[in-house]
Write an enzyme that holds these catalytic residues in place. Structure first.
Site, mmCIF file in Angstrom:
data_model
loop_
_atom_site.group_PDB
_atom_site.id
_atom_site.type_symbol
_atom_site.label_atom_id
_atom_site.label_comp_id
_atom_site.label_asym_id
_atom_site.label_seq_id
_atom_site.Cartn_x
_atom_site.Cartn_y
_atom_site.Cartn_z
ATOM 1 N N SER A 45 -37.977 17.217 -9.183
ATOM 2 C CA SER A 45 -38.323 15.877 -8.284
ATOM 3 C C SER A 45 -39.045 16.128 -7.218
ATOM 4 O O SER A 45 -39.535 17.208 -6.796
ATOM 5 C CB SER A 45 -36.899 15.663 -7.530
ATOM 6 O OG SER A 45 -36.977 14.529 -6.551
ATOM 7 N N TYR A 100 -30.028 18.344 -2.043
ATOM 8 C CA TYR A 100 -30.243 17.783 -3.295
ATOM 9 C C TYR A 100 -31.881 18.437 -3.401
ATOM 10 O O TYR A 100 -32.420 19.138 -4.462
ATOM 11 C CB TYR A 100 -30.706 16.556 -2.944
ATOM 12 C CG TYR A 100 -31.164 15.737 -4.149
ATOM 13 C CD1 TYR A 100 -30.674 15.689 -5.571
ATOM 14 C CD2 TYR A 100 -32.491 15.442 -4.347
ATOM 15 C CE1 TYR A 100 -31.070 15.198 -6.502
ATOM 16 C CE2 TYR A 100 -33.275 14.741 -5.324
ATOM 17 C CZ TYR A 100 -32.357 14.621 -6.524
ATOM 18 O OH TYR A 100 -33.194 14.130 -7.651
#
Ligand code: NAP
Length: 254
Positions: free
Chosen positions: A138, A148
């Site tokens: 990401s 995350y």
């Protein structure tokens, strides 16, 4: 025909990968938890593209279920040529307001599962002298953006180092760093993305198309869209202390 195993193939970016690879004549192994949904996708892909599609319903957070997928990746009789580590989710609350068990589950899916699946896939690929591993990371990996982002930073760094190690064996490794992409991700993570401008959004098919292009060009990292390429460029050139502050003031994760 080559074989591709895709985790998180039941929706979003994983489903887009399944269509893209099936369209190019690749046989598929689709992995996710929702068996009914996977079977429906498999029927559609077989009918539309005439390829073979296996379905493996597995919760990759569960070590035994992840182990079944590892075994499939080690198969010498039906070798997997392309592994796409894509399954993932984000959490609604930032650390430490999140539940610690949810944090651990996320880490298991974003880090432990790709680690184990990649470990299982490599011996066959290197013995055959060909293969590809695509890890869906990401843009959140580019800056300190909570647990995350930290897990995705691990995946990007892992991919980049593996790429160098496996190149002499004919195996390519690519890290994908998508920005906000219209999938089920945001809803599942309970994110409010209503204030995000239209220009921030990517389409899953476009992310996949860019990845296929970057894989063929043997690039280490695939970033889709000028807005996110500019973001990645800026992050590399802004002092780390400043970019870390900017990252903490951002709202939703991708
Ligand atoms: P998505 O539409 O929610 O898809 C997630 C996939 O992961 C689903 O197929 C889901 O299927 C599967 N999955 C979830 N938990 C699982 C588990 N425990 N075991 C096996 N499979 C599991 O989201 P997406 O956007 O396509 O996400 C794909 C990847 O892109 C993720 O790694 C995500 O972090 C990354 N990403 C997304 C964005 C974005 O904005 N969408 C941006 C950057 C990176 P089941 O529920 O059937 O298991």
């Amino acid at each position: 025909m080559p074989n591709a195993l895709i985790t998180g193939a039941s929706s979003g970016i994983g489903a887009a990968f399944a269509h893209r690879f099936a369209a190019s004549g690749c046989n598929l192994v689709l992995v996710a938890r929702d068996k009914v949904r996977l079977e429906a996708s498999a029927d559609e892909l077989r009918a539309r593209y005439g390829v073979q599609v296996e379905v493996m319903a597995a919760d990759l957070i569960d070590p035994a279920e992840c182990g079944r997928v590892e075994e499939r990746l080690s198969s010498a009789t039906a070798p997997v040529d392309i592994l796409i580590n894509n399954a993932g989710f984000g959490l609604p609350a930032p650390f430490p307001h999140s539940a610690i068990d949810d944090e651990e589950r996320m880490l298991d899916l974003l880090v432990r599962a790709p680690l184990r699946l990649t470990h299982a896939a490599i011996p066959g690929m290197t013995a055959r002298g060909k293969g590809a591993i695509l890890n869906v990371s990401s843009v959140a990996a580019l800056l300190p953006t909570g647990t995350y982002g930290a897990a995705k930073a691990w995946l990007t760094a892992f991919s980049e180092s593996l790429r160098v190690d496996l190149a002499p064996h004919g195996v390519k490794v690519l890290a994908l760093c998508p920005g906000f992409t219209r999938t089920e991700f945001q809803k599942r993570a309970g994110m409010d993305v209503s204030s995000l401008p239209e220009w921030a959004w990517l389409d899953a098919n476009r992310v996949v198309e860019q990845a296929v292009k970057d894989l063929s060009r043997n690039r280490p990292v695939s970033i889709t869209g000028l807005q996110y390429k500019a973001y990645a460029f800026a992050v590399r050139h802004v002092p780390r202390a400043l970019s870390a502050k900017m990252a903490r003031s951002r709202k939703p994760r991708q």
